[in-house]
Design an enzyme around this catalytic site. Structure first.
Site, PDB file in Angstrom:
ATOM      1  N   ASP A   1       0.792  -1.244   0.000  1.00  0.00           N
ATOM      2  CA  ASP A   1       0.000   0.000   0.000  1.00  0.00           C
ATOM      3  C   ASP A   1       0.826   1.298   0.000  1.00  0.00           C
ATOM      4  O   ASP A   1       0.502   2.237   0.743  1.00  0.00           O
ATOM      5  CB  ASP A   1      -0.971   0.000   1.190  1.00  0.00           C
ATOM      6  CG  ASP A   1      -1.985  -1.125   1.120  1.00  0.00           C
ATOM      7  OD1 ASP A   1      -1.896  -1.967   0.213  1.00  0.00           O
ATOM      8  OD2 ASP A   1      -2.867  -1.174   1.989  1.00  0.00           O
TER       9      ASP A   1
ATOM     10  N   ASP B   1      -4.649  -0.683  -1.699  1.00  0.00           N
ATOM     11  CA  ASP B   1      -5.974  -0.495  -1.141  1.00  0.00           C
ATOM     12  C   ASP B   1      -6.798   0.120  -2.279  1.00  0.00           C
ATOM     13  O   ASP B   1      -6.349   1.078  -2.924  1.00  0.00           O
ATOM     14  CB  ASP B   1      -5.830   0.490   0.034  1.00  0.00           C
ATOM     15  CG  ASP B   1      -6.783   0.240   1.186  1.00  0.00           C
ATOM     16  OD1 ASP B   1      -7.224  -0.898   1.374  1.00  0.00           O
ATOM     17  OD2 ASP B   1      -7.074   1.211   1.913  1.00  0.00           O
TER      18      ASP B   1
ATOM     19  N   HIS C   1     -10.629   0.966  -2.849  1.00  0.00           N
ATOM     20  CA  HIS C   1     -12.005   0.974  -2.342  1.00  0.00           C
ATOM     21  C   HIS C   1     -13.003   1.478  -3.375  1.00  0.00           C
ATOM     22  O   HIS C   1     -12.660   2.229  -4.296  1.00  0.00           O
ATOM     23  CB  HIS C   1     -12.079   1.836  -1.084  1.00  0.00           C
ATOM     24  CG  HIS C   1     -11.305   1.297   0.072  1.00  0.00           C
ATOM     25  ND1 HIS C   1     -11.509   0.030   0.585  1.00  0.00           N
ATOM     26  CD2 HIS C   1     -10.301   1.845   0.819  1.00  0.00           C
ATOM     27  CE1 HIS C   1     -10.671  -0.171   1.596  1.00  0.00           C
ATOM     28  NE2 HIS C   1      -9.920   0.912   1.753  1.00  0.00           N
TER      29      HIS C   1
ATOM     30  N   HIS D   1     -15.835   0.943   6.526  1.00  0.00           N
ATOM     31  CA  HIS D   1     -14.420   1.355   6.509  1.00  0.00           C
ATOM     32  C   HIS D   1     -14.299   2.868   6.350  1.00  0.00           C
ATOM     33  O   HIS D   1     -13.372   3.474   6.898  1.00  0.00           O
ATOM     34  CB  HIS D   1     -13.747   0.629   5.340  1.00  0.00           C
ATOM     35  CG  HIS D   1     -12.259   0.660   5.320  1.00  0.00           C
ATOM     36  ND1 HIS D   1     -11.474   0.086   6.294  1.00  0.00           N
ATOM     37  CD2 HIS D   1     -11.388   1.174   4.402  1.00  0.00           C
ATOM     38  CE1 HIS D   1     -10.187   0.249   5.967  1.00  0.00           C
ATOM     39  NE2 HIS D   1     -10.111   0.910   4.839  1.00  0.00           N
TER      40      HIS D   1
ATOM     41  N   HIS E   1     -10.480   7.262   1.419  1.00  0.00           N
ATOM     42  CA  HIS E   1      -9.104   7.126   0.924  1.00  0.00           C
ATOM     43  C   HIS E   1      -9.059   6.025  -0.132  1.00  0.00           C
ATOM     44  O   HIS E   1      -9.893   5.119  -0.153  1.00  0.00           O
ATOM     45  CB  HIS E   1      -8.152   6.770   2.082  1.00  0.00           C
ATOM     46  CG  HIS E   1      -8.481   5.453   2.722  1.00  0.00           C
ATOM     47  ND1 HIS E   1      -9.456   5.322   3.696  1.00  0.00           N
ATOM     48  CD2 HIS E   1      -8.018   4.199   2.502  1.00  0.00           C
ATOM     49  CE1 HIS E   1      -9.565   4.061   4.040  1.00  0.00           C
ATOM     50  NE2 HIS E   1      -8.705   3.336   3.327  1.00  0.00           N
TER      51      HIS E   1
ATOM     52  N   LYS F   1      -7.125  -4.813  -3.102  1.00  0.00           N
ATOM     53  CA  LYS F   1      -7.992  -5.292  -2.014  1.00  0.00           C
ATOM     54  C   LYS F   1      -8.897  -4.161  -1.564  1.00  0.00           C
ATOM     55  O   LYS F   1      -8.625  -2.998  -1.855  1.00  0.00           O
ATOM     56  CB  LYS F   1      -7.117  -5.754  -0.833  1.00  0.00           C
ATOM     57  CG  LYS F   1      -6.289  -4.602  -0.260  1.00  0.00           C
ATOM     58  CD  LYS F   1      -5.428  -5.038   0.901  1.00  0.00           C
ATOM     59  CE  LYS F   1      -4.521  -3.915   1.360  1.00  0.00           C
ATOM     60  NZ  LYS F   1      -5.240  -2.762   1.945  1.00  0.00           N
TER      61      LYS F   1
ATOM     62  N   CYS G   1      -2.142  -2.435   7.652  1.00  0.00           N
ATOM     63  CA  CYS G   1      -2.011  -3.391   6.551  1.00  0.00           C
ATOM     64  C   CYS G   1      -0.697  -4.156   6.563  1.00  0.00           C
ATOM     65  O   CYS G   1      -0.668  -5.319   6.142  1.00  0.00           O
ATOM     66  CB  CYS G   1      -2.261  -2.682   5.229  1.00  0.00           C
ATOM     67  SG  CYS G   1      -3.993  -2.164   5.074  1.00  0.00           S
TER      68      CYS G   1
HETATM   69  C1  VGL Z   1      -4.820   0.941   5.614  1.00  0.00           C
HETATM   70  C2  VGL Z   1      -6.217   2.140   6.978  1.00  0.00           C
HETATM   71  C3  VGL Z   1      -7.251   1.975   6.103  1.00  0.00           C
HETATM   72  C4  VGL Z   1      -3.444   0.433   5.360  1.00  0.00           C
HETATM   73  C5  VGL Z   1      -5.852   0.747   4.730  1.00  0.00           C
HETATM   74  O1  VGL Z   1      -3.070   0.241   4.171  1.00  0.00           O
HETATM   75  O2  VGL Z   1      -2.687   0.239   6.338  1.00  0.00           O
HETATM   76  N1  VGL Z   1      -5.018   1.629   6.747  1.00  0.00           N
HETATM   77  N2  VGL Z   1      -7.068   1.280   4.976  1.00  0.00           N
HETATM   78 ZN    ZN Z   2      -8.571   1.258   3.414  1.00  0.00          ZN
END
Ligand code: VGL
Ligand code: ZN
Length: 188
Positions: free
Chosen positions: A9, A51, A53, A62, A76, A101, A143
């Site tokens: 990520d 990530d 979404h 989330h 995000h 993901k 993550c």
């Molecule tokens: C993540 C918060 C929300 C991460 C992903 O990649 O660590 N943290 N979504």
């Molecule tokens: Zn996320």
């Protein structure tokens, strides 16, 4: 024995200036690029997760207008937006595989993600006969933690490159590194 680098990520929304920018995100992106320049040849696969979404959904709770920054977050890494792109400080040329993901779901682990052809990360590691994984990226306490724990569960040897991770919280990040070490990972 095949070895992979798992880059978790390293996206604009998780580096400085992003919707959920973590302190040290840019340093991590630059550090991974430097690591790749020296060590890309040590890896049989270089796998990057993102990530990714949905825009039109709260992604299973989330996303929230009043996020607690533990289980809920500001909007995000919406698929197809600039925030979901890899940080430009990360050299993406050496990446051999990508997994995405979090489509409509609060996924933290890269092992919940799939490749463009629909393979789960665990299947990909099996197909590539990967037995060792170095884990780097963002965020240490979310993550990176979840991905490292799932890699151990998948039965591969895990090394977290501690200079190449950064987290949301200082204490929670330190706790996450201790947790993955106690679960069997090596910190390098
Ligand atoms: C993540 C918060 C929300 C991460 C992903 O990649 O660590 N943290 N979504
Ligand atoms: Zn996320």
């Amino acid at each position: 024995m095949a070895k992979a680098l798992l880059i978790v990520d390293v996206q604009n929304d998780f580096t400085e200036g992003g919707a959920l920018g973590v302190t040290g995100g840019d340093r991590v992106a630059t550090g991974i690029t430097r690591h790749l320049a020296a060590h890309a040849g040590d890896y049989d696969a270089i796998i990057a997760s993102r990530d990714w979404h949905d825009a039109d959904s709260d992604n299973g709770g989330h996303f929230s207008d009043s996020p607690d920054f533990v289980d809920s977050w500001p909007i995000h890494c919406v698929a197809g937006t600039a925030g979901a792109e890899f940080d430009p400080l990360l050299d993406t040329a050496p990446i051999t595989h990508e997994v995405r993901k979090g489509q409509g779901r609060p996924d933290y682990s890269a092992f919940q993600g799939t490749t463009g052809t629909g393979s789960r990360l665990g299947e990909l590691l099996t197909d590539l006969t990967i037995t060792e994984v170095d884990v780097v990226g963002l965020a240490t306490d979310h993550c990176v933690r979840a991905s490292a724990l799932d890699a151990l569960t998948a039965g591969v040897a895990v090394r977290v490159l501690a200079d190449l991770v950064a987290g949301v919280g200082e204490d929670s990040s330190a706790a996450a590194l201790t947790e993955v070490e106690q679960a069997g990972a090596t910190l390098a």
